[in-house]
Scaffold this active site. Structure first.
Site, PDB file in Angstrom:
ATOM      1  N   ASP A  87      -1.002   8.537 -11.909  1.00  0.00           N
ATOM      2  CA  ASP A  87      -0.053   7.419 -11.929  1.00  0.00           C
ATOM      3  C   ASP A  87       0.266   7.003 -13.361  1.00  0.00           C
ATOM      4  O   ASP A  87      -0.649   6.846 -14.185  1.00  0.00           O
ATOM      5  CB  ASP A  87      -0.697   6.215 -11.234  1.00  0.00           C
ATOM      6  CG  ASP A  87       0.101   5.722 -10.055  1.00  0.00           C
ATOM      7  OD1 ASP A  87       1.267   6.137  -9.897  1.00  0.00           O
ATOM      8  OD2 ASP A  87      -0.455   4.919  -9.278  1.00  0.00           O
ATOM      9  N   GLU A 186       6.063   3.062   0.346  1.00  0.00           N
ATOM     10  CA  GLU A 186       4.969   2.115   0.632  1.00  0.00           C
ATOM     11  C   GLU A 186       5.474   0.849   1.328  1.00  0.00           C
ATOM     12  O   GLU A 186       6.456   0.234   0.888  1.00  0.00           O
ATOM     13  CB  GLU A 186       4.267   1.732  -0.686  1.00  0.00           C
ATOM     14  CG  GLU A 186       3.141   0.733  -0.468  1.00  0.00           C
ATOM     15  CD  GLU A 186       2.184   0.600  -1.657  1.00  0.00           C
ATOM     16  OE1 GLU A 186       2.262   1.404  -2.604  1.00  0.00           O
ATOM     17  OE2 GLU A 186       1.348  -0.313  -1.619  1.00  0.00           O
TER      18      GLU A 186
HETATM   19  O1  KIV Z   1      -2.002   3.355  -7.064  1.00  0.00           O
HETATM   20  C1  KIV Z   1      -2.101   3.899  -5.960  1.00  0.00           C
HETATM   21  O2  KIV Z   1      -3.188   4.156  -5.443  1.00  0.00           O
HETATM   22  C2  KIV Z   1      -0.862   4.228  -5.268  1.00  0.00           C
HETATM   23  C3  KIV Z   1      -0.963   4.654  -3.837  1.00  0.00           C
HETATM   24  C4  KIV Z   1      -1.340   3.504  -3.003  1.00  0.00           C
HETATM   25  C5  KIV Z   1       0.272   5.318  -3.377  1.00  0.00           C
HETATM   26  O3  KIV Z   1       0.170   4.127  -5.829  1.00  0.00           O
END
Ligand code: KIV
Length: 293
Positions: A87, A186
């Protein structure tokens, strides 16, 4: 996925074309990532949710790029089969396209992931294009995007009105057109997520978006019952490790206090003649030292 094969973004595309559900789970550290990979999911996401479930922040905004890289390095040492997705944290890509490309590059070069994920709709299409042009696969993320929690005014389901649902469809199409290999949806009504999935050729990965997406993702700590501060409706708890850990630690504490741990099976022995020689060297002929606590 066959054993000992490393998943790639092509695995996602192939599964989508065969209409096979795609399994994604988060992980943030070496020990649990190893278990998750051994269990055989298609992808492991080092999500910025680690800000909450690992670092104890109240939302995902404060985790830094350096902290994300730190966790990715430990996960990438553990995962050998699943596709690793990292991320991009808040403010590592929002301020400009160059930032976005540089931050994504760090996640691959230093964090060891194979793809990045970013939150946002069509306003990030050019950002996605630039990252993909740099050779980095991008997963989009629309709906309730936690980095925008202050814009939404809380953790609110998105796409509940006709207007906001159609905005989500445009966002999804723009992100696909920009080159995303997949899209997380989401906290969106299931009809809307299913509709978006039908409009795209890339796979959608739902979380709180019903069963009509191409795959599912959950936060590992939610699934295992290790994080209970927030419990969204979409979480299914598959284990209660929180209680199991608490109970195990209580037993350990009680056994130390009652001197039942360590038992004979947990101690190392010494040959008797070595012990006698040791006592002789110490000038202790009574052997009382052997009973010292
Ligand atoms: O940060 C995270 O874990 C996410 C998922 C919930 C998709 O973005």
């Amino acid at each position: 996925m066959p054993a000992n094969t490393t998943a790639t973004v092509s695995t996602f595309a192939e599964k989508r074309s065969r209409n096979e559900p795609i399994t994604v789970l988060t992980a943030y550290d070496y020990a649990t990532a190893r278990l998750v990979d051994e269990a055989g999911v298609d992808a492991v996401l080092i999500g910025d949710s680690l800000a909450m479930v690992m670092l104890g922040h109240e939302n995902t905004l404060s985790v830094t790029l350096d902290e994300m890289v730190h966790h990715m390095r430990s996960v990438s040492r553990a995962v050998h089969k699943a596709l690793l997705i990292g991320d991009l944290p808040f403010m590592s890509y929002q301020a400009g396209i160059q930032d976005a490309v540089r931050s994504s590059g760090r996640l691959l070069k230093e964090g060891g992931v194979a793809a990045v994920k970013l939150e946002g709709g069509r306003e990030y299409a050019d950002t996605v294009r630039a990252i993909v042009r740099a050779g980095i696969p991008v997963q989009g993320h629309i709906g309730l995007t936690p980095q925008s929690v202050n814009i939404f005014g809380g953790w609110k389901v998105q796409g509940r009105t006709a207007q906001s649902a159609s905005r989500l469809v445009s966002d999804a199409l723009a992100l696909e057109d920009a080159g995303c290999f997949s899209l997380v949806i989401e906290s969106v009504p299931d009809q809307v997520a299913t509709y978006i999935t039908g409009k795209l050729t890339i796979p959608t990965i739902g979380i709180g978006a019903g069963a009509g997406t191409s795959g599912q993702v959950l936060v590992l700590h939610d699934l295992l019952g290790l994080y209970t501060d927030i419990r969204p409706r979409f979480v299914k708890r598959y284990a209660d490790l929180g209680s199991a850990i608490r109970q195990a630690v209580c037993c350990y504490r009680d056994e130390v206090v009652s001197r039942t741990f360590p038992g004979a099976e947990h101690v190392y022995s010494m040959p008797p003649e070595e012990w006698r020689q040791f006592l002789a060297e110490m000038g202790d002929i009574s052997g009382s030292a052997s009973h010292a606590k």
